[in-house]
Structures are given as structure tokens and as C-alpha cells.
Design a protein around this motif. Structure first.
Motif: not given
Length: 50
Positions: A26-41
Motif C-alpha cells: 500500500s505504501g508503494i501504491a500510494i507513492g506511485v499515485m502521488m508521483i503521478v499526480n505531482g507530474a500532472k500538476l
């Protein structure tokens, strides 16, 4: 008496291992989602106005 103690310790160890694996996944999944959202921003930084 000793047999039930060892069974209890075994089940506790198994559950600890399972919970550890779930926590890591779950930590890896949340980290990946945060990176993707940051890249979109960052990609749409010029379009964002406050």
C-alpha cells in the motif's frame, strides 16, 4: 501446554508477516499515485491560476 504456545506464536508471526507485506504494497501504491499526480500538476503548471 507448550504446543498451544507454539501454535499461537506461529499464527502471530504469520499475521505479522502478512500485515507487513500489505503495508509495503500500500505504501508503494500510494507513492506511485502521488508521483503521478505531482507530474500532472507540473505538466499543467502554466494553466493553473489562483
Amino acid at each position: 501446554m507448550e504446543e498451544t504456545t507454539y501454535k499461537t506464536m506461529s499464527y502471530t508471526g504469520i499475521w505479522s508477516l502478512v500485515l507487513g507485506i500489505v503495508t509495503i504494497c500500500s505504501g508503494i501504491a500510494i507513492g506511485v499515485m502521488m508521483i503521478v499526480n505531482g507530474a500532472k500538476l507540473i505538466k499543467n503548471k502554466s494553466e493553473l491560476t489562483f
